[in-house]
Design a protein around this motif. Sequence first.
Motif, mmCIF file in Angstrom:
data_model
loop_
_atom_site.group_PDB
_atom_site.id
_atom_site.type_symbol
_atom_site.label_atom_id
_atom_site.label_comp_id
_atom_site.label_asym_id
_atom_site.label_seq_id
_atom_site.Cartn_x
_atom_site.Cartn_y
_atom_site.Cartn_z
ATOM 1 N N SER A 47 86.805 43.739 5.834
ATOM 2 C CA SER A 47 85.681 43.274 5.021
ATOM 3 C C SER A 47 85.391 41.806 5.289
ATOM 4 N N ILE A 48 86.445 40.999 5.361
ATOM 5 C CA ILE A 48 86.269 39.568 5.635
ATOM 6 C C ILE A 48 85.686 39.373 7.024
ATOM 7 N N ALA A 49 86.208 40.120 8.006
ATOM 8 C CA ALA A 49 85.700 39.988 9.374
ATOM 9 C C ALA A 49 84.220 40.367 9.430
ATOM 10 N N THR A 50 83.849 41.418 8.716
ATOM 11 C CA THR A 50 82.442 41.834 8.687
ATOM 12 C C THR A 50 81.575 40.759 8.042
ATOM 13 N N GLU A 51 82.042 40.219 6.932
ATOM 14 C CA GLU A 51 81.276 39.174 6.239
ATOM 15 C C GLU A 51 81.138 37.925 7.110
ATOM 16 N N VAL A 52 82.227 37.525 7.766
ATOM 17 C CA VAL A 52 82.181 36.345 8.638
ATOM 18 C C VAL A 52 81.236 36.602 9.804
ATOM 19 N N ASP A 53 81.307 37.805 10.372
ATOM 20 C CA ASP A 53 80.424 38.151 11.485
ATOM 21 C C ASP A 53 78.960 38.086 11.062
ATOM 22 N N LEU A 54 78.645 38.662 9.902
ATOM 23 C CA LEU A 54 77.269 38.609 9.407
ATOM 24 C C LEU A 54 76.839 37.176 9.130
ATOM 25 N N TYR A 55 77.738 36.380 8.551
ATOM 26 C CA TYR A 55 77.434 34.988 8.252
ATOM 27 C C TYR A 55 77.155 34.214 9.539
ATOM 28 N N LEU A 56 78.009 34.418 10.540
ATOM 29 C CA LEU A 56 77.809 33.720 11.814
ATOM 30 C C LEU A 56 76.519 34.172 12.492
ATOM 31 N N GLN A 57 76.190 35.461 12.377
ATOM 32 C CA GLN A 57 74.929 35.931 12.945
ATOM 33 C C GLN A 57 73.747 35.272 12.244
ATOM 34 N N ASP A 58 73.855 35.147 10.918
ATOM 35 C CA ASP A 58 72.775 34.500 10.166
ATOM 36 C C ASP A 58 72.611 33.047 10.586
ATOM 37 N N ILE A 59 73.723 32.399 10.903
ATOM 38 C CA ILE A 59 73.667 30.991 11.330
ATOM 39 C C ILE A 59 73.288 30.899 12.808
ATOM 40 N N ALA A 60 73.923 31.728 13.628
ATOM 41 C CA ALA A 60 73.766 31.612 15.075
ATOM 42 C C ALA A 60 72.364 31.983 15.544
ATOM 43 N N GLU A 61 71.773 32.980 14.939
ATOM 44 C CA GLU A 61 70.461 33.448 15.410
ATOM 45 C C GLU A 61 69.404 32.346 15.385
ATOM 46 N N PRO A 62 69.237 31.622 14.265
ATOM 47 C CA PRO A 62 68.249 30.540 14.281
ATOM 48 C C PRO A 62 68.611 29.418 15.252
ATOM 49 N N ILE A 63 69.900 29.126 15.350
ATOM 50 C CA ILE A 63 70.329 28.069 16.278
ATOM 51 C C ILE A 63 70.037 28.481 17.712
ATOM 52 N N ASP A 65 67.773 30.622 18.682
ATOM 53 C CA ASP A 65 66.312 30.607 18.864
ATOM 54 C C ASP A 65 65.838 29.194 19.194
ATOM 55 N N ILE A 66 66.338 28.222 18.457
ATOM 56 C CA ILE A 66 65.967 26.823 18.720
ATOM 57 C C ILE A 66 66.431 26.410 20.110
ATOM 58 N N TYR A 67 67.654 26.806 20.475
ATOM 59 C CA TYR A 67 68.192 26.472 21.798
ATOM 60 C C TYR A 67 67.300 27.036 22.899
ATOM 61 N N TRP A 68 66.901 28.321 22.770
ATOM 62 C CA TRP A 68 66.070 28.928 23.812
ATOM 63 C C TRP A 68 64.709 28.242 23.889
ATOM 64 N N GLU A 69 64.150 27.878 22.721
ATOM 65 C CA GLU A 69 62.872 27.162 22.727
ATOM 66 C C GLU A 69 63.015 25.804 23.410
ATOM 67 N N LEU A 70 64.086 25.089 23.102
ATOM 68 C CA LEU A 70 64.309 23.791 23.741
ATOM 69 C C LEU A 70 64.518 23.947 25.239
ATOM 70 N N GLU A 71 65.235 25.000 25.623
ATOM 71 C CA GLU A 71 65.455 25.228 27.046
ATOM 72 C C GLU A 71 64.130 25.454 27.768
ATOM 73 N N ASP A 72 63.236 26.209 27.130
ATOM 74 C CA ASP A 72 61.915 26.435 27.722
ATOM 75 C C ASP A 72 61.137 25.132 27.832
ATOM 76 N N ILE A 73 61.208 24.301 26.797
ATOM 77 C CA ILE A 73 60.499 23.015 26.808
ATOM 78 C C ILE A 73 61.068 22.112 27.889
ATOM 79 N N VAL A 74 62.400 22.033 27.968
ATOM 80 C CA VAL A 74 63.049 21.167 28.961
ATOM 81 C C VAL A 74 62.757 21.663 30.367
ATOM 82 N N ALA A 75 62.690 22.979 30.554
ATOM 83 C CA ALA A 75 62.400 23.514 31.885
ATOM 84 C C ALA A 75 60.994 23.138 32.319
ATOM 85 N N ASP A 76 60.082 22.992 31.354
ATOM 86 C CA ASP A 76 58.713 22.628 31.690
ATOM 87 C C ASP A 76 58.558 21.139 31.990
#
Length: 132
Positions: A47-63, A65-76
């Motif tokens: 249960s803890i592992a599932t909760e931590v995984d979901l929490y990290l996904q909630d945090i990691a996904e927006p981060i 997304d921002i990283y990929w957007e910045l990578e696209d900007i920097v590549a341009d």
Amino acid sequence: MEQWQKDLIEVVEVVADEVERFFLGMNDMVDAFFELTEEITEQIESSIATEVDLYLQDIAEPILDIYWELEDIVADVDSGFPYSVEPTAEQNPACIGCRNYHGNVYSGNLLVCGIHPHGWDDANCPDWEQED
């Protein structure tokens, strides 16, 4: 041996049997308790592992997304490092096959060659020399 001694021995044997049965039952109870605590621990860890995984996904996904957007900007954006550009029929046609052609971009500025840094205006450069 007298009767009271026989009775005492019988009572001691019965008490010993009951004590042995008690401790055997306790052993089964202890084993059951350990099995139960292991199951509970596994469920809690899962249960803890599932909760931590979901929490990290909630945090990691927006981060991410921002990283990929910045990578696209920097590549341009020009990184400032030189890179090569080959002459084409549309851009610097007079330089195709010329040994003087340099063709590197520095901080966004193409250095065509040392003789004509910005290239020649038409397809017939007077300083054109065959590549080796």
